[in-house]
Design an enzyme around this catalytic site. Structure first.
Site, PDB file in Angstrom:
ATOM      1  N   TRP A   1      52.006  21.615   9.227  1.00 45.52           N
ATOM      2  CA  TRP A   1      51.100  20.962   8.278  1.00 45.52           C
ATOM      3  C   TRP A   1      49.641  21.212   8.696  1.00 45.52           C
ATOM      4  CZ3 TRP A   1      47.187  17.411   8.875  1.00 45.52           C
ATOM      5  CH2 TRP A   1      46.701  16.809   7.708  1.00 45.52           C
ATOM      6  N   HIS A   2      49.411  21.249  10.021  1.00 49.42           N
ATOM      7  CA  HIS A   2      48.038  21.392  10.504  1.00 49.42           C
ATOM      8  C   HIS A   2      47.448  22.774  10.244  1.00 49.42           C
ATOM      9  CE1 HIS A   2      48.882  17.626  12.558  1.00 49.42           C
ATOM     10  NE2 HIS A   2      47.587  17.470  12.621  1.00 49.42           N
ATOM     11  N   GLY A   3      48.274  23.765  10.102  1.00 56.83           N
ATOM     12  CA  GLY A   3      47.706  25.079   9.843  1.00 56.83           C
ATOM     13  C   GLY A   3      48.764  26.152   9.740  1.00 56.83           C
TER      14      GLY A   3
END
Lengths: 468, 283
Positions: free
Chosen positions: A322-324
């Site tokens: 989700w973060h990248g």
């Protein structure tokens, strides 16, 4: 529009004046227009995506609410979730999975290439997508009644204080607030002001200052070694904390000025005594989102132990992604997954009713900080190979890159941050972040303001979490 | 609190002798006969001791890394209000002249905003400048405390402004930096270049416009240099292009990198420029 831009300095007072001058029942219009203007100031085209996600989730929820047929309700949920996640996947992950697939295909000598698409990641897409998902799922499971007013629902998705970097609000908390009466209150102004000043202090004095050193080291990892990596990664631990917690604090403060109550997103994470405790303090709105909409549906802890560990691992893995769109984030998530499994396996956490000695607490805080900081190497590195280079050279103490000026200001900023967080952690009645005001508090906030104006970095970059 | 801090800083700030602000403060007080203006190439290319030894005149190097014609104008304009130097050498760097980022860096001169009108003028050219930033006095002196602190602790005395570079260019790892081919000598920088020339003519100060040596240059450099040369000559002044001076050009032993001479190269070049000053003096 960034919170730390001059544009925002003019934008916020105008919105506040218009907001309080407008009768209650029309205030949603002021906020909706302000929120869309705020969002469009990055890129006008982004507005079509947020509008699409809003319309699809709104219509699906209406359909789910009206239908008695289980299959129809399920189909509508699947359509809504797929549409929201489809947009997110396309803009954020298409190139990542495409290039990963290309690498695999080239290894097994298959002559096929997924073409790279020139896509600009829309700001805040991960945040508002998760907000719409939680709403539709809550409506489906009957936890939330359907919001029939499109304007208010659109405002829930786009509320400008938390639109681009959270906190990721739940419909059950935020939506009802748009229907409540919010009178101008000095208590709100005092409390909101405290959050805003502390947020700017974290962002401008700590995050943007230490980033000068961190960026110069991580931007040229091949030119640095041991102590430099240890110092840069430790500083990055504070950069990412102050950048994101600073943004959240400003968002909470801005919303508070208007009488809205956003959820607390960070709770002094580096005072955590276990990895589990860390995740109860770090990006709380995302952790609880994953807990409620991913981990628990997988079975949570009410399954066989091996399956429980798998659930934990998968939750952290997906949270990393989700973060990248980069394998570095996946490894970062996986590392935390491993940490939490080991912690549970060896029962290393502190039980709720357990009291521990100060020394035990200090040792635990130190170990958790070291583990979290080690994982940050993957989070910060631009490429996996860079992260492994940093780890391989962590104990090569042949040279040390010193930037005296940055260290000088960073030490001042970090010292003030430590005292602020220490007081908040151990003396919650001191009144640092509530609506109380007295001479001590006035002095403390004047001091924070003075420090921010005198050593803050005012031409720094944007908030790190915008890219997520 | 802000008012008191502002008064305190106004009094203490001019005495900073360390770092960038120390350099600017010392430059603003310079009373030497020969002054060198420019960016990092000026700072690393002209050794005042060599120039003084050859010419018999006192010399100070005001060159400051990353800051070109806009800073040179502000400093020159303020300097000549209290002192008339005999000779001013203006070192011109094509790379700084076309670099649009130089405008973004002008907020560094905020501490001089209220005391020097020329600095006030150039700070306004920073796209991020807003009067809002001058509301709080303490914000005007933002991030100057380290230089102040180091100046007090180290008790450093002012030098001659020259910073010799010790390393030698490594030809095996050398990658040339090329100017952007479409990069322009922008109209605003050209305007300030003309202002410097006009000021020197009005005050009858001998101005030498110099392009100091480069290890290697390209077509885009030549285009910018030609533009500068025609401007200088149109004002009736001489233009000194040493960018490919045969004694130094492409000789790695004299360079630290493509754009900067090392200490050996700087001393050789300083001698050359001193001879030029002597020659022009006798003309």
């Amino acid at each position: 529009m960034l919170f730390n831009s001059l544009q925002f300095v003019y934008f916020l007072p105008v919105v506040l004046i218009l907001y309080f001058m407008t009768p209650d029942r029309f205030r949603w219009v002021v906020l909706l227009v302000a929120s869309y203007y705020f969002y469009m100031s990055w890129n006008v085209n982004y507005v079509f995506l947020i509008l699409f996600t809003t319309i699809v989730s709104y219509a699906a929820a209406i359909g789910i609410g009206q239908s008695e047929n289980k299959d129809v309700r399920k189909a509508l949920l699947i359509i809504s979730v797929s549409a929201s996640l489809g947009v997110l996947f396309f803009y954020k992950y298409f190139n990542f999975f495409g290039s990963s697939l290309n690498e695999v295909l080239s290894i097994i000598s298959i002559d096929f290439q997924v073409h790279y698409l020139k896509l600009l990641l829309p700001v805040g897409i991960s945040f508002y997508t998760f907000q719409t998902l939680s709403y539709t799922i809550d409506v489906y499971y009957g936890k939330k009644s359907v919001e029939k007013h499109f304007g208010i629902y659109a405002l829930y998705v786009s509320f400008f204080p938390q639109l681009v970097a959270g906190p990721i609000e739940r419909s059950t908390r935020l939506l009802p607030q748009f229907r409540q009466e919010h009178r101008f209150s000095w208590d709100n102004i005092v409390q909101g002001g405290k959050w805003i000043i502390s947020g700017f202090f974290m962002k401008l004095v700590v995050a943007d200052r230490v980033s000068l050193y961190v960026d110069s080291v991580y931007g040229n990892v091949l030119h640095h070694s041991g102590i430099t990596f240890i110092v840069a990664t430790t500083l990055f631990a504070f950069q990412i904390y102050c950048d994101f917690a600073g943004y959240s604090a400003i968002a909470i403060g801005v919303a508070r000025l208007m009488g809205y109550d956003l959820m607390i997103n960070f709770w002094r994470p580096y005072f955590a005594t276990s990895i589990g405790d860390f995740w109860h303090r770090w990006h709380i709105s995302l952790s609880t989102w994953f807990r409620d909409y991913f981990y628990i549906p997988l079975g949570g802890s009410r399954v066989k132990v091996s399956r429980w560990y798998l659930n934990l691992f998968l939750t952290f893995l997906v949270s990393g992604l989700w973060h990248g769109a980069n394998w570095t984030f996946v490894i970062w998530g996986a590392l935390h997954g491993i940490y939490i499994i080991l912690e549970n396996y060896f029962k290393l956490y502190v039980k709720k009713d357990e009291t521990i000695s100060t020394l035990n607490r200090l040792i635990r805080v130190f170990i958790v900080f070291v583990l979290a900081t080690f994982a940050w190497i993957f989070f910060r590195a631009d490429h996996i190979s860079h992260a492994f280079y940093v780890i391989q050279n962590l104990f090569d103490f042949s040279s040390f890159y010193i930037d005296y000026s940055t260290f000088f200001y960073a030490i001042i900023g970090l010292s003030v941050l430590f005292i602020f967080d220490f007081v908040n952690e151990n003396y919650p009645d001191f009144g640092l972040l509530d609506n109380r005001i007295n001479l001590k508090i006035v002095f403390i906030y004047l001091f924070l303001l003075t420090i921010t104006l005198s050593i803050g970095v005012f031409n720094g970059g944007q908030f790190i979490y915008f890219q997520f | 609190m802000d008012f008191l801090a502002g008064i305190l800083m106004e009094n203490v700030f001019p005495d900073i002798t360390f770092g960038t602000y120390g350099k600017i403060n010392t430059s603003l007080k310079a009373k030497q006969e020969i002054l060198i203006l420019g960016s990092s190439r000026a700072q690393h290319h002209y050794d005042p001791d060599v120039v003084s030894a050859e010419t018999g005149m006192t010399c100070y190097n005001t060159g400051l890394g990353g800051y070109g014609l806009l800073y040179n104008y502000a400093l020159f304009n303020e300097l000549i209000k209290q002192h008339k130097p005999e000779v001013v050498i203006l070192d011109l760097s094509p790379n700084v002249i076309i670099d649009p980022k130089t405008y973004m860096k002008l907020n560094i001169f905020m501490p001089y905003f209220f005391t020097y009108s020329s600095f006030n003028e150039i700070v306004h050219l920073d796209p991020d400048f807003s009067k809002f930033k001058t509301v709080f006095k303490i914000n005007v002196y933002n991030s100057t405390f380290y230089d102040l602190f180091r100046g007090i602790v180290s008790n450093e005395t002012a030098d001659n402004g020259y910073k010799g570079l010790q390393a030698q260019l490594n030809t095996t790892t050398y990658i040339p930096k090329r100017l952007i081919p479409e990069g322009k000598f922008d109209s605003l920088k050209k305007e300030y270049f003309e202002k410097i020339i006009d000021l020197s003519i009005q005050r009858e100060i001998r101005l030498l416009c110099v392009v100091s040596p480069t290890y290697e240059k390209f077509d885009a450099d030549n285009r910018i240099i030609d533009e500068m040369e025609s401007l200088v000559k149109s004002k009736g002044l001489d233009f000194y292009d040493y960018s490919d001076y045969w004694e130094l050009y492409k000789k790695p032993q004299y360079f630290k990198d493509q754009l900067h001479l090392n200490d050996v190269g700087a001393r050789a070049f300083s001698k050359l420029i001193a001879e030029e000053i002597n020659n022009s003096h006798h003309e």
